[in-house]
Design a protein around this motif. Sequence first.
Motif, mmCIF file in Angstrom:
data_model
loop_
_atom_site.group_PDB
_atom_site.id
_atom_site.type_symbol
_atom_site.label_atom_id
_atom_site.label_comp_id
_atom_site.label_asym_id
_atom_site.label_seq_id
_atom_site.Cartn_x
_atom_site.Cartn_y
_atom_site.Cartn_z
ATOM 1 N N LEU A 1 0.822 -1.203 0.000
ATOM 2 C CA LEU A 1 0.000 0.000 0.000
ATOM 3 C C LEU A 1 0.862 1.260 0.000
ATOM 4 O O LEU A 1 0.510 2.260 -0.632
ATOM 5 C CB LEU A 1 -0.944 -0.012 1.194
ATOM 6 C CG LEU A 1 -2.033 -1.105 1.168
ATOM 7 C CD1 LEU A 1 -2.861 -1.064 2.449
ATOM 8 C CD2 LEU A 1 -2.933 -0.953 -0.054
ATOM 9 N N ARG A 2 1.993 1.230 0.699
ATOM 10 C CA ARG A 2 2.906 2.386 0.658
ATOM 11 C C ARG A 2 3.499 2.547 -0.741
ATOM 12 O O ARG A 2 3.686 3.679 -1.210
ATOM 13 C CB ARG A 2 4.018 2.225 1.698
ATOM 14 C CG ARG A 2 3.531 2.391 3.128
ATOM 15 C CD ARG A 2 4.661 2.292 4.138
ATOM 16 N NE ARG A 2 4.158 2.300 5.500
ATOM 17 C CZ ARG A 2 3.837 3.395 6.177
ATOM 18 N NH1 ARG A 2 4.015 4.590 5.609
ATOM 19 N NH2 ARG A 2 3.378 3.312 7.408
ATOM 20 N N ARG A 3 3.799 1.425 -1.395
ATOM 21 C CA ARG A 3 4.309 1.490 -2.766
ATOM 22 C C ARG A 3 3.268 2.096 -3.707
ATOM 23 O O ARG A 3 3.615 2.756 -4.690
ATOM 24 C CB ARG A 3 4.687 0.088 -3.240
ATOM 25 C CG ARG A 3 5.524 0.065 -4.512
ATOM 26 C CD ARG A 3 5.945 -1.342 -4.832
ATOM 27 N NE ARG A 3 4.860 -2.102 -5.443
ATOM 28 C CZ ARG A 3 4.872 -3.410 -5.618
ATOM 29 N NH1 ARG A 3 5.892 -4.117 -5.196
ATOM 30 N NH2 ARG A 3 3.869 -4.022 -6.189
ATOM 31 N N ASP A 4 1.986 1.883 -3.371
ATOM 32 C CA ASP A 4 0.919 2.462 -4.180
ATOM 33 C C ASP A 4 0.705 3.946 -3.896
ATOM 34 O O ASP A 4 -0.141 4.579 -4.535
ATOM 35 C CB ASP A 4 -0.394 1.710 -3.934
ATOM 36 C CG ASP A 4 -0.379 0.303 -4.514
ATOM 37 O OD1 ASP A 4 0.487 0.027 -5.366
ATOM 38 O OD2 ASP A 4 -1.227 -0.515 -4.123
ATOM 39 N N GLY A 5 1.428 4.486 -2.906
ATOM 40 C CA GLY A 5 1.355 5.925 -2.656
ATOM 41 C C GLY A 5 0.503 6.347 -1.478
ATOM 42 O O GLY A 5 0.276 7.549 -1.284
#
Length: 459
Positions: free
Chosen positions: A24-28
């Motif tokens: 989810l962090r990679r998704d921003g």
Amino acid sequence: MKDVPHILVLEDERALARAIDRRLRRDGYTVAVCENLANARLAAGRRRPDLAVLDLRLPDGDGLAFLEWLRADIVDAPAIVMTAFGELDDAIAAMRLGAVDFLKKPLDLDALSRIASDALQPESPVSSSAASGAESPVGPTIVGESPEMVALRRQIERIAALGAGEAPPNVLIVGETGTGKDLLARYLHAQSPRAAAEFVQVDCAALPRDLIEAELFGHEKGAFTNAHRARRGLLAAAGQGSAFLNEIGELPLALQAKLLNALESRTVREIGSDTERPIDAWFIAATHRDLAEMMAAGDFRQDLYYRLNVLTLHVPPLRERGEDVIALARHFVASIAVRYDRAVPTLTADAEQALRRHDWPGNVRELRHVLERAVLVHADTRIESTHLGIERRDRRLPAVDTASMKSAPVTTLADSERELIRQTLAATGDNVSETARRLGLSRGALRYRLDKYDIEAGR
């Protein structure tokens, strides 16, 4: 500039929680991960989440109660619930509390990413449950070089070429539970001229019965309670892509006629609407059920069966695929390790031998679950046979009393199946869930056989 959406994750399994957090962090997004209800309440109070991703079984309480508290006292935010086998009723209850979707464990992080994106864009007209089996952008692959899989791959590639045009022939994929019918459907789509368009998956067994008509066909605003906005159905959402009707044998009889009409007219009428919407999708269906038996019992429409069964793909069980079990095992170990950001362990010779010996009643799905547990719980650099747990499980399977089988009036395959079910029920103390697991069946498949053979637990 709009604030970055904030997501609250409530999951007590640390490896999975870390994987969700990274994705989810990679998704921003910004993410708060909590392992229990107490910490989740504090985190929600500190910063109101725009989305909640919740497990339903927590060490200090019930995820449903937390969801009810969150939406009543903190923020009316969308939620995604994560469920394990046997928790479907809780997932339905969560959806009635306002959850937008649910995902079954083991979790597909690509599906979670897409569902989260859709949930944070409320104007989106399409339910993200269509993505419940989505593959990564590189597309699906079929692992295995057994003669059965080579022949099946060639057949798929021939059928894929027929996917162009306004009304391509419908395809029915049949095979035992866990053989990978959904993967083959996505592979068929990816090989077809429709590959650049949408692939929409409809899980007929997973969708709540009181929501399935609205999910399939769509609805107008105000068509029923809680229909706060119009929504396009999944059949129309596929556009010029493919609509995959997974476990079509579980579709309620009352909706089979409406689906048949949609297939024949290539239109859908949304709930509450007076007009019909054209649909252009290629229809692919799959089932582990014997639809011929269901037709004979009056549980499946004959006209729908013949409409779906224009072209048929038979998926072989894993026990008939020879050395494919080793190729699949190595593939799964590598992909699971990468997914959880771990070093890729090797399978020892004794582990591979154990994999060959096992009968795999749950097929490829069982193999993947066994290896996921081994990678996460045991493996550092090597996976030993003792890490798999399958030899111990094989010893727990009930032995069939061949002497009593010979003395009983067992003369057909159906008689043998009836007797094995009765013996397994007796060995598990009439525990239906455990009986289904030992026989390599879903609870629905076992219930169907209990009804078919007029068997009652405890009788």
